[in-house]
Structures are given as C-alpha cells and as structure tokens.
Design an enzyme around this catalytic site. Structure first.
Site, PDB file in Angstrom:
ATOM      1  CG  ASP A   1      -1.812   1.155   1.359  1.00 11.11           C
ATOM      2  OD1 ASP A   1      -1.918   1.921   0.392  1.00 11.11           O
ATOM      3  OD2 ASP A   1      -2.420   1.319   2.422  1.00 11.11           O
TER       4      ASP A   1
ATOM      5  CG  ASP B   1      -3.407   4.443  -2.618  1.00  8.51           C
ATOM      6  OD1 ASP B   1      -2.416   3.787  -2.311  1.00  8.51           O
ATOM      7  OD2 ASP B   1      -4.487   4.332  -2.048  1.00  8.51           O
TER       8      ASP B   1
END
Length: 487
Positions: A100, A315
């Site tokens: 992440d 992201d």
C-alpha cells in the site's frame, strides 16, 4: 467490503495514541515480500471492491537496492489489490500483507489480538506475531525517537516503560490498534541478473492488538499492511535513514497475468518521464492540468485543477479511480456521447454497466490525464472498463462527489496504474511512469559497485501455498540491494 475500502485511496486518517499499555508483547523479524492479488480469482466481487476503497479513503494516511516478490491482480473483476508474503521474527514466520503506497506503517496482527480475524477466503493461513517467540524483538516505548518523530514531538504523560501505541481508524469506522515493536526483517538482495539472496534489516512496525468493525470480521482478511508512504514511520524511510536503501522505488502491476515487479532502488531502464510531487503532502500527490477524451480536451470549469482540495493522489492500495462530480459527470457524458444507443444499468447500486458485444477498444475513446512537465497517463478502454460476465462491461470511474469525505479528491488506483512501470522518487520528489510489460524485467543499479542488474517478475504461487478459485499468481517485488547485508 473491507478490502475494497482499503483499495480506494483516499481520505484515511491514521491516529496514533499513547494511552495505557497493551498486555501482550510482540515482535517481528524477517520480512520477504512476495506479493499477489488479494481478490485474485474471486470473480466479480464488485461491492467488496467499492467497500475496500471506501475504507482505504479513511486510512490514507540510499546505498542498497531491494527486490520484492509481488503477486495478485488489480483488475476490479479479479483480485482488487496486491499483497506480499513477508517474513518477520527470529526464527522467521511468514505473513501476508497488503502492499500500500497510501499508508505509512507496516503492521501485522499479534498473538492475543482482540477481535482479530480468524478466517479468510483467500487461501492464506493466518499467522499472529508473538514477541515472546522472537529472539531479536524489543518493545518501542513512548520516549523513543521513532515515537516522538511519528507524533511530531514528545507525547503528553509519557513515562518510562509505557509503550508507543498506534490507532488506525478507517473511513467506515473500522479500527486496528496496537503498539510498536522493533525486530528483524528479511529482504531479497539483488546479487546478479534475475538473482537474489536473503539479507536482514531491522525495522519498527505495528503489532495489532485489537480490531473492530468490518476489519475484524472480514472473510477476506490478510495478516497486515505494508505501507510505502513518505512518512518517517514507513519501512522504506526507516531503511533509508539507516543508510541501507535510497528513498525511491518502482512497481509494475500486471493485471493480465497477475503479479508484477516491485523494486526499491534506482531504476535505470526503462527510462520514465516524471512530474513533481506536491510538496508537504502526506500522500503521493501530483498536479493534474487537463483531461483528454479521444482527441479533444474535456471542457471543464476554469481552474478546476487549481484548487488545493482537488488534489490528485497516486495510490496502489486503491482499486478504482475516484473523480469529483465536476470531473466525473462531463467525462462520462463525453465517453457515452460516442455510444448513444447503449442501455445503461446499475450493478450493486454503484457501477454503471452495459451490454457490448464488440471490441471495447474500437468502440470507446482513450482517456488521457495530463500533468505538470507534460507527463501523460493514457488509459485505454479495456483498462477503464471491466467485464463482469460475457459481453457485460462496467465503468471503473467512480464519483467521489457522492461521499462527504474526499468529495473533491482525484484518486488514481490500480485501474489506471496497472500495466505501467510507476517510479516514486521520494528523494527528488518526483513521480513518473511509462507503459510497460509487467511480466518482463527492469534494470536497477547497484549504487555501491555501479553494476546494473535485471530484476524480473516472478511466479511464486503454487497450489500448495495459495489457492483462490485457482492458483493466484505471485510476482517478485524485489528490493535491489547492494552486495552487503542491510542488517
């Protein structure tokens, strides 16, 4: 639901508090990163994807090259995210963690965790980190430099032997809380072309002692999350501060075959054009200048990308693409104007879908995002559209304006990042990308010797290790390490 919320990039907040002390002690040691897609092979779990993204919106929080093994697929109709296999503790135990770029800490669930998940549909076995079983673990206390730096100063009421604690709150109210520990992490050092060897480092990470909300009850859970954010608390920042790696990494996420490449270090081939990061931001923010549909710029409100609220975040932890209403609505209108005969319907109360029996690349326009320094991100119809069953397609664009959190945010997730090499140069504050075959290899430079090595994608999955409605493909997330131990 939980995992989709994580994937959606956006307005997640991480709050760390030091109040009281958790009863158990856990420590982690060796981390090897084998990454695969979380929802791989699970099919059309559309509501889960969106939920994962919503939850994530709430979380958004060198001298060595390192090579990680990576797996999974980011396509909405498949996995929905990428995760890696790591080793922590001495002796080392295996943990599966989501990769992440939108969060800043590595955390895993610990022994004695209250309300932590006990089962998963992903085919992985849960491992709970136990500090008492690692010979190299130690607790991190509230007066430790890591704790004061993470909290931007000394913590009130800090006393000797009070642990440094954290509290991660997600957009849907789910929570993971615990305390920080220090232990050994095992990484894969690049030792030659397409060759790696194990090496150890030391990092501080979160030991999850309590969960609540959907996060603690999900049947598609993982052992934790590996944050690659810019903050000093992230793994890459810790290793860089110790002089072990450079604060730059790259990933190439393959949503065709699954897996891909993930490397920490200087990528010398392929070359990529870059755009500046927005300074003083928690996440990887860039400045969008225009949006092009087909061969024409989209007619948008004047200054729509100039507002600080309408920031663009890159992201890998988010699956879909989220756009404010002022961008989403004209974009959809322009795309659909070329297919006026389409009959649209809604799936799961959120996805705009339609029947189309031809090649979508022939029937729909290419969408291009334009950024500072003339950097362009081209997204093809087969990338922003995904098939949920035979001849039924859905749009991956989502209207972020329908939620109060992040309503003006532009969030670029795996939907548009896959099948491209994305380079994050934290040291020089730039991000770049180029279209690339993520099942091939890239070249990284050993800073100490100057030698250039090839780092490739690897399939480390097997029916014996993970089966998710079939075999999930792992690929190497390699950290190209210099020829020396980072311990």
């Amino acid at each position: 639901m939980v995992y989709l919320r994580r994937l959606a990039l956006a307005v997640v907040m991480v709050a760390v508090t030091v109040v009281g002390e958790f009863g158990c002690c856990s420590f982690g040691n060796v981390v090897t990163f084998d990454v695969k897609h979380k929802f791989a092979g699970k099919g059309k779990i559309l509501s889960a994807l969106r939920a994962h993204d919503i939850r994530r919106h709430g979380r958004l929080l060198s001298t060595v090259d390192v090579d990680f093994a990576l797996g999974g697929r980011g396509h909405p109709s498949d996995d929905g995210l990428y995760f890696s296999k790591i080793g922590l503790g001495n002796p080392s135990k295996v943990y599966y963690v989501q990769v992440d770029t939108g969060s800043d800490i590595l955390w895993v669930n610990c022994a004695g965790c209250d309300n932590c998940t006990t089962k998963s549909d992903l085919g992985t076995e849960f491992t709970y980190y136990d500090p008492k079983r690692s010979s190299t673990s130690s607790l991190v206390y509230c007066d430790h430099d890591f704790c004061t730096t993470t909290y931007d100063g000394p913590l009130p009421d800090c006393k000797p032997n009070i642990q440094c604690q954290y509290n991660v709150v997600y957009g849907d109210g789910s929570l993971n809380a615990g305390y920080f520990v220090k232990d050994t992490i095992q990484l894969q050092q690049v030792t030659g072309n397409l060759q790696t060897g194990s090496t150890n480092g030391t990092v501080i990470f979160g030991c999850g002692a309590k969960q609540s909300g959907e996060f603690g009850s999900s049947s598609k859970a993982l052992d934790g999350i590996l944050g690659f954010g810019q903050a000093n608390s992230s793994m890459i920042s810790q290793l860089a501060a110790a002089g072990k790696v450079k604060r730059m990494f790259a990933h190439c996420l393959d949503n065709i075959d699954g897996g891909g490449i993930f490397a920490i270090g200087e990528v010398v081939s392929p070359k990529v054009n870059t755009t500046p990061m927005v300074p003083n931001q928690a996440h990887y923010n860039v400045v969008m200048k225009a949006l092009e549909v087909g061969d024409a710029l989209l007619d948008l409100q004047s200054g729509i990308f100039d507002s600080g609220d309408k920031r663009t975040i890159v992201d890998s932890g988010t699956t879909l693409v989220y756009l404010p209403s002022s961008v989403y609505e004209p974009l959809m209108a322009k795309i659909l104007s070329q297919q006026s005969a389409l009959k649209l319907h809604t799936v799961d109360d959120q996805y705009t879908c339609f029947h189309f029996g031809e090649n979508v690349d022939d029937g729909f326009p290419v969408v291009k995002f334009h950024f500072e320094n003339s950097l362009v991100l081209a997204v093809y119809p087969h990338e922003y559209l995904f098939k949920i069953r035979e001849d039924i397609w859905c749009f991956g664009w989502q209207n972020s304006g329908i939620s109060k959190d992040g309503k003006d945010m532009i969030l670029l997730g795996d939907l548009v990042l896959s099948n491209k090499l994305i380079l994050y140069d934290i040291e020089n504050q730039t991000i770049g990308w180029t279209e690339y075959n993520c099942s091939s290899s890239i070249k990284v430079k050993d800073e100490k010797s100057g030698t250039v090595y090839s780092v490739g994608a690897h399939d480390i999955g097997s029916a014996s290790s993970l089966t998710i409605a079939g075999i999930l493909t792992f690929f190497s997330m390699l950290i190209a390490l210099l020829h020396r131990s980072i311990a």
